[in-house]
Each structure stands twice: as C-alpha cells, then as structure tokens.
Motif scaffolding. Structure first.
Motif, PDB file in Angstrom:
ATOM      1  N   ALA A 227      11.531 -13.191 -20.604  1.00  0.00           N
ATOM      2  CA  ALA A 227      11.107 -12.345 -21.725  1.00  0.00           C
ATOM      3  C   ALA A 227      11.188 -10.868 -21.344  1.00  0.00           C
ATOM      4  O   ALA A 227      11.642 -10.037 -22.141  1.00  0.00           O
ATOM      5  CB  ALA A 227       9.685 -12.709 -22.152  1.00  0.00           C
ATOM      6  N   MET A 228      10.751 -10.535 -20.126  1.00  0.00           N
ATOM      7  CA  MET A 228      10.796  -9.140 -19.687  1.00  0.00           C
ATOM      8  C   MET A 228      12.235  -8.659 -19.535  1.00  0.00           C
ATOM      9  O   MET A 228      12.560  -7.521 -19.888  1.00  0.00           O
ATOM     10  CB  MET A 228      10.047  -8.990 -18.369  1.00  0.00           C
ATOM     11  N   MET A 229      13.109  -9.500 -19.010  1.00  0.00           N
ATOM     12  CA  MET A 229      14.521  -9.133 -18.890  1.00  0.00           C
ATOM     13  C   MET A 229      15.111  -8.835 -20.268  1.00  0.00           C
ATOM     14  O   MET A 229      15.824  -7.850 -20.452  1.00  0.00           O
ATOM     15  CB  MET A 229      15.306 -10.263 -18.216  1.00  0.00           C
ATOM     16  N   THR A 230      14.807  -9.707 -21.226  1.00  0.00           N
ATOM     17  CA  THR A 230      15.319  -9.517 -22.578  1.00  0.00           C
ATOM     18  C   THR A 230      14.806  -8.221 -23.183  1.00  0.00           C
ATOM     19  O   THR A 230      15.568  -7.444 -23.793  1.00  0.00           O
ATOM     20  CB  THR A 230      14.914 -10.703 -23.468  1.00  0.00           C
ATOM     21  N   LEU A 231      13.513  -7.973 -23.021  1.00  0.00           N
ATOM     22  CA  LEU A 231      12.916  -6.756 -23.566  1.00  0.00           C
ATOM     23  C   LEU A 231      13.540  -5.511 -22.941  1.00  0.00           C
ATOM     24  O   LEU A 231      13.871  -4.542 -23.646  1.00  0.00           O
ATOM     25  CB  LEU A 231      11.408  -6.768 -23.324  1.00  0.00           C
ATOM     26  N   ILE A 232      13.724  -5.522 -21.632  1.00  0.00           N
ATOM     27  CA  ILE A 232      14.292  -4.361 -20.937  1.00  0.00           C
ATOM     28  C   ILE A 232      15.721  -4.100 -21.395  1.00  0.00           C
ATOM     29  O   ILE A 232      16.124  -2.954 -21.629  1.00  0.00           O
ATOM     30  CB  ILE A 232      14.243  -4.575 -19.411  1.00  0.00           C
ATOM     31  N   VAL A 233      16.513  -5.167 -21.536  1.00  0.00           N
ATOM     32  CA  VAL A 233      17.904  -4.999 -21.973  1.00  0.00           C
ATOM     33  C   VAL A 233      17.964  -4.505 -23.418  1.00  0.00           C
ATOM     34  O   VAL A 233      18.797  -3.658 -23.761  1.00  0.00           O
ATOM     35  CB  VAL A 233      18.682  -6.317 -21.799  1.00  0.00           C
ATOM     36  N   LEU A 234      17.069  -5.009 -24.263  1.00  0.00           N
ATOM     37  CA  LEU A 234      17.041  -4.541 -25.653  1.00  0.00           C
ATOM     38  C   LEU A 234      16.663  -3.061 -25.723  1.00  0.00           C
ATOM     39  O   LEU A 234      17.237  -2.297 -26.509  1.00  0.00           O
ATOM     40  CB  LEU A 234      16.055  -5.374 -26.470  1.00  0.00           C
ATOM     41  N   LEU A 235      15.715  -2.640 -24.895  1.00  0.00           N
ATOM     42  CA  LEU A 235      15.360  -1.222 -24.842  1.00  0.00           C
ATOM     43  C   LEU A 235      16.541  -0.401 -24.317  1.00  0.00           C
ATOM     44  O   LEU A 235      16.831   0.682 -24.832  1.00  0.00           O
ATOM     45  CB  LEU A 235      14.136  -1.024 -23.950  1.00  0.00           C
ATOM     46  N   GLY A 236      17.228  -0.928 -23.304  1.00  0.00           N
ATOM     47  CA  GLY A 236      18.386  -0.226 -22.766  1.00  0.00           C
ATOM     48  C   GLY A 236      19.506  -0.095 -23.775  1.00  0.00           C
ATOM     49  O   GLY A 236      20.250   0.887 -23.767  1.00  0.00           O
ATOM     50  N   ALA A 237      19.616  -1.095 -24.666  1.00  0.00           N
ATOM     51  CA  ALA A 237      20.685  -1.076 -25.666  1.00  0.00           C
ATOM     52  C   ALA A 237      20.516   0.055 -26.667  1.00  0.00           C
ATOM     53  O   ALA A 237      21.472   0.389 -27.387  1.00  0.00           O
ATOM     54  CB  ALA A 237      20.738  -2.410 -26.402  1.00  0.00           C
ATOM     55  N   LEU A 238      19.331   0.663 -26.725  1.00  0.00           N
ATOM     56  CA  LEU A 238      19.129   1.784 -27.635  1.00  0.00           C
ATOM     57  C   LEU A 238      19.924   3.004 -27.205  1.00  0.00           C
ATOM     58  O   LEU A 238      20.238   3.868 -28.025  1.00  0.00           O
ATOM     59  CB  LEU A 238      17.636   2.137 -27.705  1.00  0.00           C
ATOM     60  N   ARG A 239      20.276   3.049 -25.888  1.00  0.00           N
ATOM     61  CA  ARG A 239      20.981   4.232 -25.377  1.00  0.00           C
ATOM     62  C   ARG A 239      22.241   3.912 -24.590  1.00  0.00           C
ATOM     63  O   ARG A 239      23.083   4.782 -24.417  1.00  0.00           O
ATOM     64  CB  ARG A 239      20.039   5.045 -24.487  1.00  0.00           C
ATOM     65  N   ARG A 240      22.353   2.673 -24.072  1.00  0.00           N
ATOM     66  CA  ARG A 240      23.481   2.344 -23.212  1.00  0.00           C
ATOM     67  C   ARG A 240      24.225   1.122 -23.736  1.00  0.00           C
ATOM     68  O   ARG A 240      23.627   0.267 -24.402  1.00  0.00           O
ATOM     69  CB  ARG A 240      23.001   2.060 -21.781  1.00  0.00           C
ATOM     70  N   PRO A 241      25.524   0.988 -23.430  1.00  0.00           N
ATOM     71  CA  PRO A 241      26.302  -0.183 -23.859  1.00  0.00           C
ATOM     72  C   PRO A 241      26.054  -1.373 -22.935  1.00  0.00           C
ATOM     73  O   PRO A 241      26.780  -1.601 -21.969  1.00  0.00           O
ATOM     74  CB  PRO A 241      27.751   0.309 -23.751  1.00  0.00           C
ATOM     75  N   VAL A 242      25.018  -2.149 -23.219  1.00  0.00           N
ATOM     76  CA  VAL A 242      24.658  -3.263 -22.339  1.00  0.00           C
ATOM     77  C   VAL A 242      24.804  -4.619 -23.032  1.00  0.00           C
ATOM     78  O   VAL A 242      24.199  -5.602 -22.618  1.00  0.00           O
ATOM     79  CB  VAL A 242      23.213  -3.093 -21.814  1.00  0.00           C
ATOM     80  N   GLU A 243      25.613  -4.659 -24.085  1.00  0.00           N
ATOM     81  CA  GLU A 243      25.801  -5.929 -24.787  1.00  0.00           C
ATOM     82  C   GLU A 243      26.366  -7.009 -23.868  1.00  0.00           C
ATOM     83  O   GLU A 243      26.075  -8.189 -24.047  1.00  0.00           O
ATOM     84  CB  GLU A 243      26.734  -5.748 -25.994  1.00  0.00           C
ATOM     85  N   ASN A 244      27.179  -6.601 -22.898  1.00  0.00           N
ATOM     86  CA  ASN A 244      27.754  -7.578 -21.983  1.00  0.00           C
ATOM     87  C   ASN A 244      26.662  -8.320 -21.215  1.00  0.00           C
ATOM     88  O   ASN A 244      26.818  -9.500 -20.880  1.00  0.00           O
ATOM     89  CB  ASN A 244      28.715  -6.903 -21.012  1.00  0.00           C
ATOM     90  N   LEU A 245      25.548  -7.651 -20.930  1.00  0.00           N
ATOM     91  CA  LEU A 245      24.446  -8.311 -20.231  1.00  0.00           C
ATOM     92  C   LEU A 245      23.734  -9.308 -21.138  1.00  0.00           C
ATOM     93  O   LEU A 245      23.278 -10.356 -20.682  1.00  0.00           O
ATOM     94  CB  LEU A 245      23.453  -7.270 -19.717  1.00  0.00           C
ATOM     95  N   MET A 246      23.637  -8.991 -22.418  1.00  0.00           N
ATOM     96  CA  MET A 246      22.955  -9.893 -23.350  1.00  0.00           C
ATOM     97  C   MET A 246      23.686 -11.222 -23.484  1.00  0.00           C
ATOM     98  O   MET A 246      23.057 -12.254 -23.741  1.00  0.00           O
ATOM     99  CB  MET A 246      22.835  -9.233 -24.720  1.00  0.00           C
ATOM    100  N   ILE A 247      24.991 -11.213 -23.317  1.00  0.00           N
ATOM    101  CA  ILE A 247      25.763 -12.447 -23.416  1.00  0.00           C
ATOM    102  C   ILE A 247      25.273 -13.479 -22.399  1.00  0.00           C
ATOM    103  O   ILE A 247      25.269 -14.682 -22.660  1.00  0.00           O
ATOM    104  CB  ILE A 247      27.263 -12.158 -23.199  1.00  0.00           C
ATOM    105  N   PHE A 248      24.816 -13.015 -21.243  1.00  0.00           N
ATOM    106  CA  PHE A 248      24.352 -13.914 -20.190  1.00  0.00           C
ATOM    107  C   PHE A 248      22.831 -14.096 -20.227  1.00  0.00           C
ATOM    108  O   PHE A 248      22.324 -15.197 -20.032  1.00  0.00           O
ATOM    109  CB  PHE A 248      24.775 -13.368 -18.817  1.00  0.00           C
TER     110      PHE A 248
END
Length: 269
Positions: free
Chosen positions: A76-97
């Motif tokens: 849950a924390m990983m997901t939350l951190i990546v979603l917050l990061g997606a507000l400013r950085r292109p991290v969609e590739n991380l969400m796929i995994f």
C-alpha cells in the motif's frame, strides 16, 4: 469479513490501472486522455486498500503486524508513493509492476491472513521507528523495481532493440537520476529507522532481533557504499543496479526473513 469488499475493490482497480498504464506505454499514447482515469483508479484503489488494512491491522496500542499484513502494508505504501510521484514524474512504468504485485499481496493476505499472529504492542514514542522502517522499505522496494526496469532498458539499448516499450520510457540518464533520488530518500529513511530503533533495543537475543539488526546494518552499508561510489567515482549503469539489488536483498531478509522463520516455520511471533 469487513475487509473483503474493500480488498476486492482495490484489487480490481489496481489491475485495471496497471493494465491501462501498460497499454499506454505499449501503444506510445503518452498524451492520451486516459492517464487521469488510470491515476484515479489507482487512487481509489489505494484508499480501498487502506480501508481493508485498517480492519486487518487492528487499532489501538496493539497491532497485527504478521508477515502477510506487513507485506500488504508495504504494498500500500509503495502504491501511494508511486501515485504521489506520478503527480510530477513519469513513473507509469513502475505502476505496471507495482500495482499487480499489490493486488496479489492483498489477495494472499485475504486468503491466508495473519489470524494466528500475535498482536504487537509498541512502546510509547516508537512511532518514528515503525513509520520510518515501513517508508524506508517501501521506497527502496520502488528503487529495486526502478533498477530492474533500468537494467532491462539498458540491455535492450545495448543490443540495439530500442523499439516497443523502451521507446516509451524516459531517457536512460533520466531513469538513472530517478533511481538515485529514490536511493537517497530510502537511505535517509533507513538511517532514521536504524537510529531510532537502537533506543528501544533492550535484549537483542530475547527480542529475536539479531538477524534483523545484522542484515539491516548490512543493507545500510551496501546502500551507503553505492551512494558514496556514485558521488566519488560516478558509479552508474550495471554497477549501480548490482549494488541496489544486493542492498535490497539484505533488507528483504532483515524485514521479512525473521518473520518468515518465526511465524511460518517455528510458529512463534
């Protein structure tokens, strides 16, 4: 069970968002209008995940921090951190995994659960250690995923296969910079976790903390060496990836190895 509905909702949304981001990258549709919808699905999913965890972990001074609950919390924390990061950085590739793994861990936790795990009572003031530990592991888990994506991207480019998903990823240098930003953040959080944890260490043997402490320190030293090598010698590429994987392996053993042995093998807390 009270947590079944939010868990299943979260799993469905995680899988839908992960598949959506995979489609965007595979089709090169970076500017497609679907990105906000996929992000919204991820946000609703993590909220539902949190609602399920609030039932599974319990409340008050004692919490159920068994193996599967802890793994679901980290997801849950990983997901939350990546979603917050997606507000400013292109991290969609991380969400796929990350999103499918988070969905899987929730299903495992729902099916197996930690009903037999003893409740953990934390001394007053230990919140800093617990929160920094969970955040450190979550951030460094994301850094591991980033390093593996970077390794795959580097391999494809070295063998002159720049098409497909590789073409949709950010440039290699930008991916590397993002990796080291994650590593620095995770290292700082791990340092806080180790420092604050020493304040509550009474009997390292009676508390079953020998292996956890040793591997946590080993992980800290590995990440410290990597970051020092980056600063002093400009380490990057495969060297950085190898050190990241090694550091995370030590951290994984420290955080979950002891729980695995005590809870599943020895049947103790």
């Amino acid at each position: 069970m009270d947590q079944m509905l939010p868990t299943l909702l979260s799993v469905a949304l995680y899988l839908a968002a992960g598949a959506g981001f995979a489609w965007r990258l595979a089709s090169g549709a970076e500017r497609a209008p679907w990105r906000p919808a996929f992000l919204a699905a991820g946000w609703i999913g993590v909220l539902a995940h949190g609602a399920a965890l609030s039932q599974q972990l319990g409340d008050g001074a004692a919490l159920d921090f068994g193996l599967f609950n802890a793994a679901s919390l980290v997801a849950a924390m990983m997901t939350l951190i990546v979603l917050l990061g997606a507000l400013r950085r292109p991290v969609e590739n991380l969400m796929i995994f990350i999103l499918p793994v988070a969905a899987l861990l929730q299903l495992v936790n729902l099916a197996v659960g930690d009903g037999g795990a003893p409740m953990t009572t934390f001394p007053a003031g230990m919140e800093v250690h617990v929160i920094s530990s969970v955040l450190a592991f979550s951030v460094l888990s994301i850094a591991l995923v980033q390093s593996l994506v970077l390794a795959w991207q580097d391999h494809r480019l070295r063998h002159r296969h720049p098409g497909g998903l590789v073409r949709a990823l950010p440039p290699l240098r930008e991916m590397e910079e993002l990796l080291f930003q994650m590593l620095w953040l995770g290292f700082i959080l791990l340092s806080i976790a180790l420092g604050s944890g020493t304040l509550y260490l009474d009997d390292i043997f009676a508390q079953h903390l020998v292996h956890k402490t040793a591997f946590s320190i080993a992980a800290w030293l590995l990440f410290a060496t990597l970051l020092a090598g980056r600063w002093r010698y400009g380490w990057r590429g495969r060297t950085a990836i190898r050190w990241t994987v090694s550091g995370f392996a030590a951290l994984l053993i420290a955080y979950f190895g002891t729980k695995l042995v005590l809870e599943l093998i020895l049947g103790r807390g």
